[in-house]
Enzyme design. Structure first.
Site, PDB file in Angstrom:
ATOM      1  N   LYS A  33      26.475  29.577 -53.314  1.00  0.00           N
ATOM      2  CA  LYS A  33      27.901  29.723 -52.974  1.00  0.00           C
ATOM      3  C   LYS A  33      28.729  29.655 -54.257  1.00  0.00           C
ATOM      4  O   LYS A  33      29.719  28.921 -54.354  1.00  0.00           O
ATOM      5  CB  LYS A  33      28.322  28.599 -52.019  1.00  0.00           C
ATOM      6  CG  LYS A  33      27.904  28.798 -50.588  1.00  0.00           C
ATOM      7  CD  LYS A  33      28.620  29.943 -49.902  1.00  0.00           C
ATOM      8  CE  LYS A  33      30.073  29.623 -49.585  1.00  0.00           C
ATOM      9  NZ  LYS A  33      30.763  30.782 -48.960  1.00  0.00           N
ATOM     10  N   ASP A  46      26.348  32.658 -47.367  1.00  0.00           N
ATOM     11  CA  ASP A  46      26.845  33.058 -46.048  1.00  0.00           C
ATOM     12  C   ASP A  46      26.396  34.485 -45.726  1.00  0.00           C
ATOM     13  O   ASP A  46      25.925  34.781 -44.627  1.00  0.00           O
ATOM     14  CB  ASP A  46      28.378  32.915 -45.953  1.00  0.00           C
ATOM     15  CG  ASP A  46      29.100  33.433 -47.191  1.00  0.00           C
ATOM     16  OD1 ASP A  46      28.434  33.658 -48.217  1.00  0.00           O
ATOM     17  OD2 ASP A  46      30.327  33.610 -47.127  1.00  0.00           O
ATOM     18  N   TYR A  79      20.907  16.184 -51.204  1.00  0.00           N
ATOM     19  CA  TYR A  79      19.769  15.270 -51.065  1.00  0.00           C
ATOM     20  C   TYR A  79      19.816  14.117 -52.057  1.00  0.00           C
ATOM     21  O   TYR A  79      19.091  13.147 -51.910  1.00  0.00           O
ATOM     22  CB  TYR A  79      18.441  16.023 -51.229  1.00  0.00           C
ATOM     23  CG  TYR A  79      17.744  16.249 -49.914  1.00  0.00           C
ATOM     24  CD1 TYR A  79      18.472  16.691 -48.828  1.00  0.00           C
ATOM     25  CD2 TYR A  79      16.385  16.037 -49.752  1.00  0.00           C
ATOM     26  CE1 TYR A  79      17.867  16.921 -47.622  1.00  0.00           C
ATOM     27  CE2 TYR A  79      15.769  16.259 -48.543  1.00  0.00           C
ATOM     28  CZ  TYR A  79      16.504  16.711 -47.486  1.00  0.00           C
ATOM     29  OH  TYR A  79      15.894  16.936 -46.294  1.00  0.00           O
ATOM     30  N   ASP A 139      18.384  24.149 -46.492  1.00  0.00           N
ATOM     31  CA  ASP A 139      18.271  23.458 -45.214  1.00  0.00           C
ATOM     32  C   ASP A 139      18.655  24.415 -44.085  1.00  0.00           C
ATOM     33  O   ASP A 139      17.918  24.608 -43.113  1.00  0.00           O
ATOM     34  CB  ASP A 139      19.234  22.260 -45.257  1.00  0.00           C
ATOM     35  CG  ASP A 139      18.874  21.196 -44.259  1.00  0.00           C
ATOM     36  OD1 ASP A 139      17.791  21.290 -43.660  1.00  0.00           O
ATOM     37  OD2 ASP A 139      19.681  20.274 -44.077  1.00  0.00           O
TER      38      ASP A 139
END
Ligand code: NAP
Length: 417
Positions: free
Chosen positions: A227, A281, A158, A305
């Site tokens: 992640k 994930d 962003y 998101d």
């Protein structure tokens, strides 16, 4: 006294919400700015305003709405899409309800939604995701979903730092990286930068933990979703800084998952919140397979998101998915959906997402009985199968109603509680 605004009147009745540096001080009759929005914003926003005002009145309070503008309407009135009046009014009155705004693809002006969040430093995008009985869902047990996603709102992708392939700027960045930092970025690449800072991470995670502690009867876990296995110094640091906040700032109120297993054999002490972490994930999978194991999810922007839309899909999708953007003592509450221009002005689309965004605002204001009344009345209206086209097309039987009719039914149904 509120200040004067160029082209919008301040309601004569009502008072300003104040902030003491820790919490909002909310009068019984606050003035709250509202941006109607573009496209179907003009259908759903008036309905949401009416429903929220009715709920306030039925619980002994009132809301005095102040119309402010952004997007196409602002451009007609002010000659710009995001006028200073609008930003000043949200600063002064602290909260705003907002309908969706249109963002032209590829050119035109940058997203007004993103601009509002960044200019006002509304650093946490908070999306509660819970099931409303009667809403069609692709899941076997959609009622298992009851989570709140805290997504960082100012950094990561962003921040919008990127350069297009073939430009002078990208050449400069590529040369620096390849020549001085030892990378091998190909000539035909665009380049984007993903900053994640300790300060922005920690303030987001504090907000998530505080929310869990305030709602201990409902939530026990705060899960840092990242992640970090791949991006160690951004996503991995997000996790590390999150654990630092948990370990250093909350004493015995918060424990980490490691402590839980190493020292307490998995027994969560009463009134304690557990902070754990999952790879993003895996978390997308866990949302579906282990739904009841999760409560509050805190994550950087891009993970948030994906995760919040995926979670929203499990409980019925865009027409019912509310959202909010919250800073310190300030917030803008808006549906997750866009301005759906093809349905604009048809009094057709579902106002639930904007009504429930207003419900989050009422919760943030500490009006617990009012927010509960809104939630119960919306749920009853959907359970009665008096629904807008989007829900009607996926259920058996029922009655298809217009956007405004749905609002009237919600208000009528408030008398059942
Ligand atoms: P959209 O406006 O969210 O609409 C996509 C589809 O979602 C609609 O065609 C409709 O599906 C369904 N939908 C949306 N709102 C609904 C509602 N209130 N009730 C029932 N169904 C609803 O997405 P878009 O067409 O991609 O974007 C349109 C504009 O909105 C773009 O300019 C985009 O940038 C902007 N946008 C703004 C915001 C914001 O202001 N926060 C957020 C997202 C997008 P069906 O046709 O299948 O019924």
């Amino acid at each position: 006294m509120p200040r004067k605004y160029d082209k919008v009147p301040v309601p004569e009745e009502g008072e300003k919400i104040k902030y003491d540096g820790k919490e909002l001080l909310v009068p019984d009759e606050p003035i709250i700015p509202q941006i109607e929005g573009d496209g179907t914003g003009k259908d759903v926003s008036p309905v949401a305003k009416k429903v929220l005002k009715a709920a306030a009145e039925k619980t002994g309070r009132d809301i005095h709405w102040m119309d402010i503008h952004a997007g196409e309407t602002a451009n007609e009135i002010y000659g710009k899409h995001l006028p200073q009046d609008t930003l000043d009014a949200i600063r002064e009155f602290r909260l705003a309800l907002k309908g969706p705004l249109t963002t032209p693809v590829g050119g035109g002006y940058r997203s007004l939604n993103v601009a509002i969040r960044q200019i006002l430093d509304l650093y946490a995008c908070v999306r509660p995701v819970y099931y409303l009985e009667g809403v069609p869902s692709p899941m076997k047990n959609p009622e298992e979903m009851d989570m709140v996603v805290f997504r960082e709102n100012t950094e990561d992708v962003y921040a919008g730092i990127e350069w297009a392939r073939g430009t002078e700027e990208v050449e400069k960045v590529r040369n620096f990286l390849n020549e001085e930092m030892g990378t091998e970025i190909p000539e035909d690449a665009g380049i984007g930068i993903k900053p994640i800072s300790e300060s922005a991470t920690k303030r987001l995670i504090r907000k998530a933990i505080n929310y869990a502690l305030e709602n201990k009867d409902r939530f026990q876990y705060v899960t840092l979703t990242h992640k970090g296995n791949i991006m160690k110094y951004t996503e991995g640091s997000f996790r590390d800084w999150g654990y630092e906040v948990a370990e250093e700032e909350y004493g015995e109120d918060v424990i980490t998952e490691n402590t839980l297993w190493e020292e307490r054999e998995g027994e969560i002490p009463e009134d304690t919140v557990v902070v754990n972490d999952r790879l993003a994930d895996n978390m997308l999978q866990q949302l579906i397979t282990r739904t009841t194991n999760y409560d509050i999810l805190a994550m950087p922007n891009l993970n948030g998101d994906y995760l919040s839309d995926a979670a929203g899909g499990q409980i019925g999708g865009l027409g019912v998915a509310p959202g909010s953007n919250i800073g310190d003592g300030r917030g803008v509450f808006e549906p997750t959906h866009g301005s759906a221009p093809k349905y604009a002005g048809q009094d057709k689309v579902n106002p639930t997402a904007e009504i429930l965004s207003g419900r989050i605002m009422l919760e943030y204001m500490g009006w617990d009985d009012t927010q509960q009344l809104v939630k119960d009345a919306v749920e009853k209206t959907i359970k009665d199968k008096t629904v807008t086209y989007d829900i009607y097309r996926s259920i058996d039987g029922g009655e298809k109603v217009k956007c405004s009719e749905f609002g009237e039914l919600v208000i009528e149904n408030m008398d059942s509680f």
